[in-house]
Enzyme design. Structure first.
Site, PDB file in Angstrom:
ATOM      1  N   TYR A 112       0.882  -1.162   0.000  1.00 37.65           N
ATOM      2  CA  TYR A 112       0.000   0.000   0.000  1.00 37.65           C
ATOM      3  C   TYR A 112       0.921   1.213   0.000  1.00 37.65           C
ATOM      4  CZ  TYR A 112      -3.357   3.501   1.626  1.00 37.65           C
ATOM      5  OH  TYR A 112      -4.141   4.633   1.739  1.00 37.65           O
ATOM      6  N   ASP A 122      -2.117  -1.266  -4.205  1.00 37.81           N
ATOM      7  CA  ASP A 122      -2.431   0.128  -4.483  1.00 37.81           C
ATOM      8  C   ASP A 122      -1.105   0.878  -4.531  1.00 37.81           C
ATOM      9  OD1 ASP A 122      -3.174   2.762  -4.529  1.00 37.81           O
ATOM     10  OD2 ASP A 122      -4.432   2.693  -2.731  1.00 37.81           O
ATOM     11  N   HIS A 159     -12.064   1.518  -4.521  1.00 40.77           N
ATOM     12  CA  HIS A 159     -11.206   0.770  -5.445  1.00 40.77           C
ATOM     13  C   HIS A 159     -11.916  -0.515  -5.833  1.00 40.77           C
ATOM     14  CE1 HIS A 159      -7.239   2.862  -4.469  1.00 40.77           C
ATOM     15  NE2 HIS A 159      -8.043   3.310  -3.518  1.00 40.77           N
TER      16      HIS A 159
END
Length: 356
Positions: free
Chosen positions: A178, A218, A339
């Site tokens: 992340y 991500d 997302h």
């Protein structure tokens, strides 16, 4: 985690699992014989795993059952690490230090013990508070040889905010990250933090080039103009009218020239291939983005592709499919998050020589 989550074996017995050690052999050579290398992967920024379990779990469970991934990488778990005030934190275990946290932990563990998730083992890397954090779910038949929680494999500490889980398999490594948001200003927790992160990623890639890599998660950057729905909007975006002194830092976080340039350099240095763009050369305005702005307000309909599968060049010929599963501006297929899930399928190695 041991208290609430014990994988169920075929004979109905339970076996407690250690959270961060190489998986132990239970049935000698038979277990090794039944192991396989993962070939189907799913990554998803859940934007609070607990909220998704409470509100959207049945739909997401159905999606997972249908795709049947070997590995599931989750970002933005947003659950605190175990350890109360004044106590040493354990980022590999969900906190149960208060009544509320115990109840929330039970909710998550029950969800992860139900089909189809009971067939997976879970690793956590958590922040001290309900912020950031990652999780990795791997099918029991695809056990990694080792799991790390730091870009420096020799370090025992977790990355700050639980941003990294690195799984080592026989023929490749899988990195779930992340990546920190760039922010809007030249501050320690904005531009500077992202620059340091990008530098450490490059160092990691150069130090681990002995084995192919699958990097997913991500990554908080849109590489090219076709990776955003409205390039002009994102290129000129400002926060409260503020304009950074360096024009390379201007624009929407994730779409500034400096971030995109560093991302290009990172991919080149690591000899990485963008699996989605490798298969999809043209922009897809319906389902070519992984993040979507709030349906209400100026970000309505504004979308970005910031969730990726990047694979080493030696794996590119094995890419069968890479797909984003959300579409439209009403967040269909996002399962409550901002997302949508992204999936990757690889073909089996064509020969033992290629696999080695």
């Amino acid at each position: 985690m041991k208290r609430f989550f014990k994988p169920i074996e075929k004979d109905g017995s339970t076996v407690a699992k250690k959270p961060c050690l190489s998986p132990e052999k239970r049935d000698g050579d038979e277990e090794v014989k039944n192991q396989k290398e993962p070939s189907k992967f799913l990554t998803w920024n859940a934007n609070s795993f607990l909220l998704r379990v409470k509100n959207d779990w049945s739909e997401f469970s159905k999606f997972v059952s249908e795709f049947d991934p070997d590995v599931i990488a989750i970002q933005e778990v947003r659950m605190p690490a175990a350890g109360g005030k004044g106590k040493l934190k354990n980022p590999e275990e969900l906190s149960d230090d208060t009544k509320t946290l115990r109840e929330e932990k039970q909710i998550l563990m029950r969800a992860l013990s139900s089909p189809p998730f009971g067939n997976y083992r879970v690793w956590w890397s958590l922040a001290d508070s309900k912020y950031a954090g990652t999780a990795l779910l791997v099918k029991n038949c695809c056990k990694p040889q080792k799991v790390y929680f730091n870009l420096d494999k020799l370090a025992s500490k977790h990355e700050p905010d639980g941003r990294v889980i690195l799984a080592e398999f026989e023929t490749f490594r899988l990195l779930n990250t992340y990546s920190p948001n760039n922010g809007w200003k030249e501050e320690e927790n904005s531009f500077q933090r992202r620059r340091k992160w990008d530098k450490r990623i490059v160092e990691f890639l150069t130090q681990t080039s002995d084995k192919p890599l699958i990097w997913c998660g991500d990554l908080n950057v849109s590489h090219e103009e076709i990776d955003v729905s409205h390039p002009e909007f994102f290129a000129t975006a400002k926060l409260n009218g503020y304009v950074p002194p360096n024009k390379e830092d201007c624009g929407q976080p994730g779409f500034t020239p400096s971030e995109r340039g560093r991302f290009s350099a990172t991919m080149k240095e690591g000899r990485l291939v963008d699996a989605y763009r490798y298969l999809h050369k043209e922009q897809d305005m319906e389902s070519g983005f992984s993040w979507s702005g709030n349906p209400i307000g100026k970000y309505r309909g504004k979308r970005m592709r910031i969730d990726y599968f990047l694979v080493s060049e030696q794996l590119k010929d094995r890419i069968v499919a890479c797909k984003m599963h959300g579409h439209g501006i009403e967040l269909k297929g996002f399962y409550g998050s901002d997302h949508c899930p992204v999936t990757l399928e690889l073909s089996k190695p064509s020969s033992d020589v290629e696999q080695n």
